[in-house]
Design an enzyme around this catalytic site. Structure first.
Site, PDB file in Angstrom:
ATOM      1  N   HIS A  18       0.842  -1.208   0.000  1.00 10.77           N
ATOM      2  CA  HIS A  18       0.000   0.000   0.000  1.00 10.77           C
ATOM      3  C   HIS A  18       0.877   1.258   0.000  1.00 10.77           C
ATOM      4  CE1 HIS A  18      -2.961  -2.762   2.307  1.00 10.77           C
ATOM      5  NE2 HIS A  18      -3.516  -2.540   1.132  1.00 10.77           N
ATOM      6  N   LYS A  42     -16.184  -7.779   6.305  1.00  9.72           N
ATOM      7  CA  LYS A  42     -14.885  -8.476   6.332  1.00  9.72           C
ATOM      8  C   LYS A  42     -14.422  -8.784   7.751  1.00  9.72           C
ATOM      9  CE  LYS A  42     -13.000  -7.058   1.921  1.00  9.72           C
ATOM     10  NZ  LYS A  42     -11.878  -6.482   1.194  1.00  9.72           N
ATOM     11  N   ARG A  91      -1.876  -6.011  -8.181  1.00  5.55           N
ATOM     12  CA  ARG A  91      -0.713  -6.842  -7.885  1.00  5.55           C
ATOM     13  C   ARG A  91      -0.460  -7.835  -9.002  1.00  5.55           C
ATOM     14  NH1 ARG A  91      -2.952  -8.147  -2.015  1.00  5.55           N
ATOM     15  NH2 ARG A  91      -4.823  -7.697  -3.232  1.00  5.55           N
ATOM     16  N   SER A 129      -2.619  -8.075   3.008  1.00  9.11           N
ATOM     17  CA  SER A 129      -2.916  -7.869   4.436  1.00  9.11           C
ATOM     18  C   SER A 129      -3.343  -9.185   5.083  1.00  9.11           C
ATOM     19  CB  SER A 129      -4.027  -6.834   4.603  1.00  9.11           C
ATOM     20  OG  SER A 129      -3.636  -5.595   4.096  1.00  9.11           O
TER      21      SER A 129
HETATM   22  P1  ADP Z   1      -9.843  -4.070  -0.304  1.00  8.92           P
HETATM   23  O1  ADP Z   1     -10.533  -4.684   0.868  1.00  8.92           O
HETATM   24  O2  ADP Z   1     -10.604  -2.965  -0.943  1.00  8.92           O
HETATM   25  O3  ADP Z   1      -9.283  -5.051  -1.303  1.00  8.92           O
HETATM   26  P2  ADP Z   1      -7.138  -3.656   0.625  1.00  8.92           P
HETATM   27  O4  ADP Z   1      -6.769  -2.870   1.823  1.00  8.92           O
HETATM   28  O5  ADP Z   1      -6.858  -5.121   0.648  1.00  8.92           O
HETATM   29  O6  ADP Z   1      -8.635  -3.321   0.385  1.00  8.92           O
HETATM   30  O7  ADP Z   1      -6.428  -3.029  -0.641  1.00  8.92           O
HETATM   31  C1  ADP Z   1      -6.640  -1.703  -1.053  1.00  8.92           C
HETATM   32  C2  ADP Z   1      -6.073  -1.530  -2.439  1.00  8.92           C
HETATM   33  O8  ADP Z   1      -4.664  -1.763  -2.401  1.00  8.92           O
HETATM   34  C3  ADP Z   1      -6.611  -2.501  -3.478  1.00  8.92           C
HETATM   35  O9  ADP Z   1      -6.656  -1.829  -4.727  1.00  8.92           O
HETATM   36  C4  ADP Z   1      -5.579  -3.594  -3.520  1.00  8.92           C
HETATM   37  O10 ADP Z   1      -5.548  -4.249  -4.773  1.00  8.92           O
HETATM   38  C5  ADP Z   1      -4.321  -2.784  -3.299  1.00  8.92           C
HETATM   39  N1  ADP Z   1      -3.241  -3.574  -2.718  1.00  8.92           N
HETATM   40  C6  ADP Z   1      -3.289  -4.434  -1.678  1.00  8.92           C
HETATM   41  N2  ADP Z   1      -2.077  -4.980  -1.434  1.00  8.92           N
HETATM   42  C7  ADP Z   1      -1.241  -4.447  -2.366  1.00  8.92           C
HETATM   43  C8  ADP Z   1       0.155  -4.639  -2.680  1.00  8.92           C
HETATM   44  N3  ADP Z   1       0.918  -5.501  -2.018  1.00  8.92           N
HETATM   45  N4  ADP Z   1       0.648  -3.925  -3.703  1.00  8.92           N
HETATM   46  C9  ADP Z   1      -0.131  -3.075  -4.396  1.00  8.92           C
HETATM   47  N5  ADP Z   1      -1.432  -2.867  -4.186  1.00  8.92           N
HETATM   48  C10 ADP Z   1      -1.979  -3.538  -3.172  1.00  8.92           C
END
Ligand code: ADP
Length: 160
Positions: A18, A42, A91, A129
């Site tokens: 992130h 979630k 990703r 995450s």
């Molecule tokens: P959500 O529950 O909306 O998927 P996340 O917190 O998991 O929320 O992710 C928020 C955004 O960040 C999403 O667009 C996700 O694809 C992106 N994201 C999550 N992990 C990574 C990573 N390691 N690298 C790049 N983008 C990421």
């Protein structure tokens, strides 16, 4: 016209993946709003308040970044922030289908808002995450995947 990007997600917790996306975004947009969704479905490990506090702490050195929690429809939140862009991270191809669906829905709800996608440095593409939470809950070292403050918070929250 200022370009204000909203980067929405659950951020349970924020990872280096992130942070990488946010750092790229700060170079492209006038302002970046990291929008932390309550996401009750979630059943997040960290409460909304905890996720906002942790994310704020991690991003405190970035001048044009703000962190805000929200519980409303994303498109309403984006309009309220006077933003014109929804930013998401990609990703791998496995993220793509889900993002195509989401983008289609957002576009129907608010055609004036553009969705944009950024890819992280390849060393962060495998970080999620959910895996970070699982590794931490089993006592594994997550310092390679998350900032120190997050690793500490995970230890306090999850370590048996
Ligand atoms: P959500 O529950 O909306 O998927 P996340 O917190 O998991 O929320 O992710 C928020 C955004 O960040 C999403 O667009 C996700 O694809 C992106 N994201 C999550 N992990 C990574 C990573 N390691 N690298 C790049 N983008 C990421």
């Amino acid at each position: 016209m200022k370009n204000i990007a909203v980067y929405p997600g659950t951020f349970d917790p924020i990872t280096y993946g992130h942070v990488d996306i946010i750092q790229r975004a700060t170079k492209l947009f006038d302002q970046v709003v990291v929008a932390i969704a309550a996401s009750p479905k979630k059943q997040p490990t960290f409460s909304l308040e905890e996720r906002v506090a942790l994310t704020t702490q991690v991003l405190k050195s970035h001048a044009n970044v703000s962190v805000i929690g929200f519980e409303t429809l994303l498109t309403d939140f984006v309009k309220k922030q006077n933003a014109n862009i929804i930013l998401r991270g990609l990703r791998a191809v496995t993220d793509f289908d889900y993002e195509v669906q989401l983008t289609g829905m957002y576009r129907r709800l608010a055609p004036e808002i553009e969705s944009l996608f950024l890819m992280p440095s390849e060393k962060y593409t495998y970080i999620s995450s959910s895996y970070v939470r699982e590794i931490a809950s089993l006592g594994g070292d997550v310092s390679e995947f998350v900032p120190e403050a997050v690793a500490k918070a995970l230890k306090n929250k999850l370590r048996k």
